[in-house]
Design an enzyme around this catalytic site. Structure first.
Site, short mmCIF file in Angstrom:
data_model
loop_
_atom_site.label_atom_id
_atom_site.label_comp_id
_atom_site.label_asym_id
_atom_site.label_seq_id
_atom_site.Cartn_x
_atom_site.Cartn_y
_atom_site.Cartn_z
N ASP A 1 3.75 0.57 4.04
CA ASP A 1 2.71 -0.08 4.83
C ASP A 1 3.28 -0.79 6.06
OD1 ASP A 1 4.01 -2.04 3.35
OD2 ASP A 1 2.28 -2.62 2.19
N ASN B 1 -2.29 -10.76 -6.54
CA ASN B 1 -3.67 -10.34 -6.86
C ASN B 1 -3.74 -8.91 -7.40
OD1 ASN B 1 -3.22 -8.76 -4.62
ND2 ASN B 1 -4.89 -9.59 -3.37
N HIS C 1 -2.32 -6.22 -5.99
CA HIS C 1 -2.29 -5.12 -5.01
C HIS C 1 -0.96 -4.37 -5.07
CE1 HIS C 1 -0.73 -7.86 -1.48
NE2 HIS C 1 0.29 -7.21 -2.00
N GLU D 1 -5.72 -3.64 -1.63
CA GLU D 1 -6.21 -4.88 -2.21
C GLU D 1 -7.20 -4.59 -3.34
OE1 GLU D 1 -4.71 -7.41 -1.44
OE2 GLU D 1 -4.47 -7.74 0.71
C1 GLP Z 1 3.17 -7.50 0.34
C2 GLP Z 1 3.43 -5.98 0.50
C3 GLP Z 1 3.61 -5.32 -0.81
C4 GLP Z 1 4.50 -6.20 -1.67
C5 GLP Z 1 3.77 -7.45 -2.05
C6 GLP Z 1 4.62 -8.46 -2.81
O1 GLP Z 1 2.00 -7.94 0.90
N1 GLP Z 1 2.42 -5.30 1.24
O2 GLP Z 1 4.14 -4.02 -0.64
O3 GLP Z 1 4.84 -5.51 -2.85
O4 GLP Z 1 3.11 -8.02 -0.96
O5 GLP Z 1 5.50 -9.14 -1.98
P1 GLP Z 1 6.68 -10.04 -2.52
O6 GLP Z 1 7.69 -9.11 -3.09
O7 GLP Z 1 7.20 -10.77 -1.33
O8 GLP Z 1 6.09 -10.93 -3.56
#
Ligand code: GLP
Length: 257
Positions: free
Chosen positions: A67, A136, A138, A143
């Site tokens: 993404d 959440n 995702h 989402e």
């Molecule tokens: C982000 C990314 C995800 C990631 C998630 C968790 O928003 N789009 O791909 O897995 O949130 O992030 P973190 O590893 O910093 O908790």
């Protein structure tokens, strides 16, 4: 679905690095799906070390990132393009033309998303998709409420995600409202999935993803339908799981396959 619970996040990263390195040694032209966020940073450090010290070769690898924020150029400090270069790509020997990231600055977002899907197809599909998980539930930027069959497209970021990710932006008003993200269906097409999580903040999302019903309200729960998914957690992220899962795993047994 194989859930592996390690004592610490460091051990989680080491287990994940073993899985990635094993797959890469078996298939030097591996197509890897990369994730961003804080969770895979330990894994990426270890991959860089394995490349520098053990000669783990990435020269035939093709990569696709999950993404990117809409409106952020790759030079922006919070862009995922920048993250990938900083933490991984500039340390490895992946040819530039084999690296694919969604373009947050694309003029025609729909056409760009179709192109991205086509590039994945042309590469023969993703062999190993690395995933984190949002608090959440995702995956990538799919989402809660995202179609479980979705493909790469633009998505509006949830309020909770904006709050969680605000820490990466110096000025709150710079925080993008939209992102381009692989769809849930795109992710599920990967031949193998490696989902990582650490910390108590992820415990509820993990419980819903691993032991809850399969629902678009927790997009990560779709991985229950995948035939080859490894979920590697630290103890804190696993703290709300009711089932018992191995705290040590003989990687060799798993990685023979
Ligand atoms: C982000 C990314 C995800 C990631 C998630 C968790 O928003 N789009 O791909 O897995 O949130 O992030 P973190 O590893 O910093 O908790």
């Amino acid at each position: 679905m194989l859930v592996i619970v390690k004592e610490t996040s460091r051990q989680m990263s080491a287990e994940a690095a073993e899985i990635v390195a094993n797959r890469l040694r078996k298939k030097p032209n591996l197509v890897i799906g990369f994730a961003t966020g804080s969770t895979p940073l330990g894994l990426y450090k270890l991959l860089v070390r394995m490349h520098k010290e053990d000669g783990l070769d990435f020269s035939k690898v093709t990569t696709f990132n999950l993404d990117e924020y809409v409106g952020l150029p790759p030079s922006h400090e919070a862009s995922y393009g920048r993250y990938m270069r900083q933490h991984l790509f500039r340390h490895l020997n992946i040819p530039e033309q084999s690296i694919h990231l969604p373009d947050g600055m694309a003029d025609d977002v729909d056409a760009h998303c179709e192109w991205y899907e086509e590039e994945i197809r042309k590469a023969g599909g993703i062999d190993l998709q690395i995933l984190g998980i949002g608090a959440n539930g995702h995956i990538a930027f799919n989402e809660p409420g995202s179609s479980l069959g979705s493909r790469t497209r633009i998505k509006t970021l949830a309020g909770t995600t904006l709050r969680d990710n605000a820490r990466f932006f110096k000025r709150r008003q710079d925080l993008p409202k939209y992102a381009i993200t692989m769809g849930v269906g795109t992710i599920m097409d990967a031949k193998e999935i490696l989902l990582l999580a650490t910390g108590r903040g992820k415990a509820e999302a993990l419980r819903a993803a691993v032991e809850g019903p399969i629902t678009a309200q927790c997009p990560a729960s779709i991985v229950q339908l995948h035939r080859k998914v490894f979920i590697v957690l630290d103890k804190d992220a696993a703290s709300k799981l009711a089932g018992s899962y191995p705290d040590s795993w003989h990687s060799s047994l798993l990685l023979e396959r």
